[in-house]
Write a protein that holds these residues in place. Structure first.
Motif, short mmCIF file in Angstrom:
data_model
loop_
_atom_site.label_atom_id
_atom_site.label_comp_id
_atom_site.label_asym_id
_atom_site.label_seq_id
_atom_site.Cartn_x
_atom_site.Cartn_y
_atom_site.Cartn_z
N ALA A 92 16.76 -18.38 15.57
CA ALA A 92 15.68 -17.92 14.44
C ALA A 92 15.42 -16.62 14.45
O ALA A 92 15.00 -16.11 13.58
CB ALA A 92 14.31 -18.75 14.96
N THR A 93 15.50 -15.92 15.69
CA THR A 93 14.96 -14.27 15.65
C THR A 93 16.31 -13.65 15.07
O THR A 93 15.92 -12.66 14.28
CB THR A 93 14.95 -14.07 17.27
N LYS A 94 17.55 -14.02 15.30
CA LYS A 94 18.56 -13.54 14.68
C LYS A 94 18.66 -13.69 13.03
O LYS A 94 18.90 -12.69 12.44
CB LYS A 94 19.99 -14.28 15.17
N MET A 95 18.23 -14.65 12.62
CA MET A 95 18.05 -14.92 11.23
C MET A 95 17.22 -14.12 10.48
O MET A 95 17.16 -13.33 9.50
CB MET A 95 17.97 -16.47 10.84
N MET A 96 16.19 -13.87 11.17
CA MET A 96 14.93 -13.04 10.69
C MET A 96 15.33 -11.51 10.76
O MET A 96 15.04 -10.80 9.95
CB MET A 96 13.69 -13.06 11.52
N ASP A 152 18.36 -10.68 10.46
CA ASP A 152 19.43 -10.45 9.62
C ASP A 152 18.87 -10.36 8.17
O ASP A 152 19.53 -10.20 7.04
CB ASP A 152 20.68 -11.55 9.72
N ASN A 153 17.78 -10.79 8.08
CA ASN A 153 16.99 -11.00 6.78
C ASN A 153 15.47 -10.62 6.64
O ASN A 153 14.69 -11.16 6.45
CB ASN A 153 16.92 -12.42 6.34
N PRO A 154 15.43 -9.28 6.96
CA PRO A 154 14.01 -8.43 7.11
C PRO A 154 13.46 -8.76 5.75
O PRO A 154 12.22 -8.81 5.76
CB PRO A 154 14.62 -7.01 7.27
N GLU A 213 8.61 -10.58 2.83
CA GLU A 213 8.02 -11.73 1.80
C GLU A 213 6.98 -12.54 2.14
O GLU A 213 5.71 -12.84 1.72
CB GLU A 213 9.03 -12.27 0.95
N TRP A 214 7.39 -13.22 3.41
CA TRP A 214 6.53 -14.13 4.19
C TRP A 214 5.39 -13.58 4.54
O TRP A 214 4.35 -14.39 4.73
CB TRP A 214 7.44 -14.69 5.46
N GLY A 249 0.02 -7.50 8.98
CA GLY A 249 0.95 -8.58 9.47
C GLY A 249 2.24 -8.06 9.70
O GLY A 249 2.98 -8.45 10.87
N PHE A 250 2.76 -7.81 8.54
CA PHE A 250 4.38 -7.39 8.73
C PHE A 250 4.54 -6.39 9.85
O PHE A 250 5.69 -6.65 10.53
CB PHE A 250 4.96 -6.90 7.21
N ASP A 251 3.91 -5.26 9.95
CA ASP A 251 4.18 -4.31 11.09
C ASP A 251 4.13 -5.03 12.46
O ASP A 251 4.69 -4.61 13.06
CB ASP A 251 2.94 -3.07 10.96
N ALA A 252 3.11 -5.85 12.58
CA ALA A 252 3.22 -6.75 13.95
C ALA A 252 4.38 -7.32 14.20
O ALA A 252 4.87 -7.22 15.24
CB ALA A 252 1.82 -7.34 14.17
N VAL A 253 4.83 -8.16 13.29
CA VAL A 253 5.82 -8.98 13.58
C VAL A 253 7.22 -8.00 13.67
O VAL A 253 7.95 -8.31 14.34
CB VAL A 253 5.97 -9.93 12.27
N LYS A 254 7.28 -6.98 12.84
CA LYS A 254 8.51 -6.16 12.79
C LYS A 254 8.59 -5.42 14.18
O LYS A 254 9.82 -5.38 14.68
CB LYS A 254 8.17 -5.07 11.74
#
Length: 314
Positions: A277-281, A283-285, A290-291, A303-308
């Motif tokens: 799951a981590t690799k897929m994310m 590979d598809n930033p 969008e999510w 949210g995106f900054d924290a997840v990134k």
């Protein structure tokens, strides 16, 4: 001066209310409870959601449940979210849950799926190409149809009980799990034995073996070989109770290639689900971005900054 004091007091009051609202949401929504049927596609999508939610400051609990128990748990507020509402195959049996408002759809998270009976290609080449052919090969099939976990095989159980498609004799659905069913299929393929099983797309089975979906199962699984969409659903009051998490799950949409690739990492390459799951994310930033549109951390930060940062997404 009086106007300034009034404005300042109003701003202070609003800030207090906002802080209270965030705190209230934390108490009710910090733990996100998700159902897992033991399917690899749901393992991938659930774990994707779990990794993101943890990066946002939430806690996640995944519970392995049968399909009927999943719907009852959503209805009884014992579960929050389920990412595996396959349609139309689940529409009839679980219609009352939606009609009553006990369960609500959040989004269609996958299109282009399919879900119906399948056979290895050599079985199709021998003449078993449709549901109406099953009875002709009953002895070779040992009167068995291999399904998955209890609660997901009802169309097949109903078909056998009603003796549709000319079925006769002591037919049975072998209920187990995705992994156990696929292991049985692999053994049959290795020995070139006849077998019929529940197949679906997305899944690595579609690329790792030659197989054919059976025609004629429209009454059981819908047209176009069980052509399906998959929805994310939630307990009835979840959108009102937890709007930030709901926004995330509403945004969380996949595609066939994404899921096939991620599932193949798990089932063929042997990666653990979180690693895949981590690799897929990573590979598809852009998908991850969008999510997380309109989604914040649990304490109100972007949210995106924290997840990134947490998942090291470039």
């Amino acid at each position: 001066m009086k106007k300034f004091k009034t404005a300042a007091m109003a701003a202070t009051a609003f800030a207090c209310l906002a802080t209270t609202a965030v705190a209230a949401e934390k108490a009710e929504c910090k733990l996100v409870r998700m159902s897992d049927l033991g399917w690899t596609d749901i393992a991938l999508t659930n774990t994707t959601a779990e990794l993101i939610l943890k990066a946002l400051g939430y806690e996640v609990q995944q519970s392995l449940l049968a399909l009927n128990v999943t719907f009852d748990s959503l209805k009884n507020d014992d579960m929050d979210v389920f990412l595996g509402n396959w349609r139309p195959v689940q529409d009839l049996d679980y219609k009352a849950y939606f009609d009553s408002g006990a369960v609500v759809p959040l989004t269609t998270n996958l299109t282009g799926a399919k879900y119906t009976l399948a056979v290895p290609q050599y079985v199709a080449d021998a003449g078993l190409k449709s549901f109406d052919d099953l009875q002709k090969f009953a002895d070779k099939l040992d009167h068995k149809i291999y399904g998955i976990e209890p609660g997901s095989n009802k169309p097949l159980l109903d078909m056998i009980a009603a003796k549709t498609h000319g079925l006769d004799g002591d037919w049975q659905v072998v209920e187990s799990s995705e992994a156990a069913m696929l292991a049985q299929v692999q053994r049959a393929v290795a020995a070139k034995d006849f077998i019929v099983f529940l197949g679906w797309q997305p899944h690595p089975m579609n690329v790792n073996m030659e197989m054919t979906y059976l025609a004629g199962g429209d009454a059981e699984f819908g047209p176009d070989f069980g052509g399906a969409t998959v929805r994310t659903i939630a307990r009835g009051t979840y959108p009102q109770d937890c709007p930030n998490v709901t926004q995330f799950f509403t945004n969380l949409v996949f595609d066939i290639d994404y899921e096939n690739t991620g599932m193949n990492m798990i089932m063929t390459d042997g990666l653990e689900v979180p690693a895949a799951a981590t690799k897929m994310m990573r590979d598809n930033p852009r998908k991850v971005e969008e999510w997380l549109k309109g989604v914040s951390t649990i304490d109100g930060k972007p949210g995106f900054d924290a997840v990134k940062s947490a998942l090291e997404i470039e």
